[in-house]
Design a protein around this motif. Structure first.
Motif, PDB file in Angstrom:
ATOM      1  N   ASP A 143       0.852  -1.180   0.000  1.00 53.54           N
ATOM      2  CA  ASP A 143       0.000   0.000   0.000  1.00 53.54           C
ATOM      3  C   ASP A 143       0.896   1.241   0.000  1.00 53.54           C
ATOM      4  OD1 ASP A 143      -2.186   1.701   0.213  1.00 53.54           O
ATOM      5  OD2 ASP A 143      -2.220   1.568   2.404  1.00 53.54           O
ATOM      6  N   HIS A 183      -2.397  11.977  -5.854  1.00 45.87           N
ATOM      7  CA  HIS A 183      -2.620  12.148  -7.295  1.00 45.87           C
ATOM      8  C   HIS A 183      -2.707  10.809  -8.012  1.00 45.87           C
ATOM      9  CE1 HIS A 183      -2.531  16.470  -7.666  1.00 45.87           C
ATOM     10  NE2 HIS A 183      -1.465  16.513  -6.870  1.00 45.87           N
ATOM     11  N   LEU A 184      -1.891   9.846  -7.607  1.00 45.61           N
ATOM     12  CA  LEU A 184      -1.962   8.515  -8.207  1.00 45.61           C
ATOM     13  C   LEU A 184      -3.311   7.864  -7.923  1.00 45.61           C
ATOM     14  CD1 LEU A 184       1.571   7.026  -7.501  1.00 45.61           C
ATOM     15  CD2 LEU A 184       0.591   7.612  -9.707  1.00 45.61           C
ATOM     16  N   GLY A 185      -3.802   8.033  -6.702  1.00 48.47           N
ATOM     17  CA  GLY A 185      -5.089   7.454  -6.332  1.00 48.47           C
ATOM     18  C   GLY A 185      -6.232   8.059  -7.117  1.00 48.47           C
ATOM     19  N   SER A 186      -6.197   9.377  -7.340  1.00 45.09           N
ATOM     20  CA  SER A 186      -7.277  10.018  -8.097  1.00 45.09           C
ATOM     21  C   SER A 186      -7.226   9.616  -9.569  1.00 45.09           C
ATOM     22  CB  SER A 186      -7.204  11.534  -7.945  1.00 45.09           C
ATOM     23  OG  SER A 186      -6.013  12.045  -8.509  1.00 45.09           O
ATOM     24  N   LYS A 187      -6.041   9.454 -10.136  1.00 43.70           N
ATOM     25  CA  LYS A 187      -5.932   8.997 -11.523  1.00 43.70           C
ATOM     26  C   LYS A 187      -6.435   7.568 -11.669  1.00 43.70           C
ATOM     27  CE  LYS A 187      -2.186  11.870 -13.216  1.00 43.70           C
ATOM     28  NZ  LYS A 187      -0.851  11.900 -13.807  1.00 43.70           N
ATOM     29  N   ARG A 188      -6.112   6.731 -10.699  1.00 43.50           N
ATOM     30  CA  ARG A 188      -6.562   5.342 -10.734  1.00 43.50           C
ATOM     31  C   ARG A 188      -8.087   5.271 -10.629  1.00 43.50           C
ATOM     32  NH1 ARG A 188      -3.450   2.135  -6.556  1.00 43.50           N
ATOM     33  NH2 ARG A 188      -1.782   2.613  -7.999  1.00 43.50           N
ATOM     34  N   LEU A 189      -8.680   6.100  -9.777  1.00 49.46           N
ATOM     35  CA  LEU A 189     -10.129   6.128  -9.622  1.00 49.46           C
ATOM     36  C   LEU A 189     -10.798   6.606 -10.900  1.00 49.46           C
ATOM     37  CD1 LEU A 189     -12.547   5.761  -7.723  1.00 49.46           C
ATOM     38  CD2 LEU A 189     -12.225   8.138  -7.010  1.00 49.46           C
ATOM     39  N   ARG A 190     -10.265   7.633 -11.537  1.00 50.18           N
ATOM     40  CA  ARG A 190     -10.829   8.122 -12.806  1.00 50.18           C
ATOM     41  C   ARG A 190     -10.733   7.058 -13.888  1.00 50.18           C
ATOM     42  NH1 ARG A 190      -8.328  13.759 -12.130  1.00 50.18           N
ATOM     43  NH2 ARG A 190      -6.507  12.594 -12.728  1.00 50.18           N
ATOM     44  N   ALA A 191      -9.614   6.341 -13.942  1.00 50.34           N
ATOM     45  CA  ALA A 191      -9.454   5.291 -14.954  1.00 50.34           C
ATOM     46  C   ALA A 191     -10.463   4.172 -14.735  1.00 50.34           C
ATOM     47  CB  ALA A 191      -8.030   4.742 -14.922  1.00 50.34           C
ATOM     48  N   GLN A 192     -10.731   3.808 -13.476  1.00 50.16           N
ATOM     49  CA  GLN A 192     -11.707   2.772 -13.186  1.00 50.16           C
ATOM     50  C   GLN A 192     -13.109   3.240 -13.561  1.00 50.16           C
ATOM     51  OE1 GLN A 192     -11.181   1.833  -9.070  1.00 50.16           O
ATOM     52  NE2 GLN A 192      -9.464   0.442  -9.437  1.00 50.16           N
ATOM     53  N   GLN A 193     -13.435   4.506 -13.288  1.00 50.51           N
ATOM     54  CA  GLN A 193     -14.759   5.027 -13.609  1.00 50.51           C
ATOM     55  C   GLN A 193     -14.962   5.088 -15.112  1.00 50.51           C
ATOM     56  OE1 GLN A 193     -14.830   8.752 -11.538  1.00 50.51           O
ATOM     57  NE2 GLN A 193     -15.523   7.818  -9.619  1.00 50.51           N
TER      58      GLN A 193
END
Length: 91
Positions: free
Chosen positions: A26, A75-85
């Protein structure tokens, strides 16, 4: 005798936090453990009678670097969330 015990505990804590930071999957937890490592390292420098290096370690190693790494993880977490959405919307 007590000083040797304190130094030994400090060395063990440094090794444990270093291994925990390296082995953590993590990213947020790894950064938090890295900050704890920096604080412990600052304490180690104080024990070695190097307060100038301890202050630099606390300010740069634990403080500034920790904040920058936490910002990068967010920032990595927000990019990952946008990619999943976006992936869920296409299917």
């Amino acid at each position: 005798m007590v000083e040797w015990l304190l130094d030994g505990l400090l060395v063990v804590a440094l090794v444990v936090t270093a291994v925990a930071a390296l082995c953590s999957r993590d990213l947020f937890r790894a950064v938090v453990v890295f900050i704890a490592f920096g604080v412990l390292m600052a304490v180690a420098w104080v024990r070695l009678h190097a307060p100038d290096i301890a202050l630099a370690e606390a300010a740069i190693g634990a403080g500034l670097t920790g904040v920058l790494l936490l910002d990068a993880v967010s920032h990595l977490g927000s990019k990952r969330l946008r990619a999943q959405q976006q992936g869920d919307g296409r299917q």
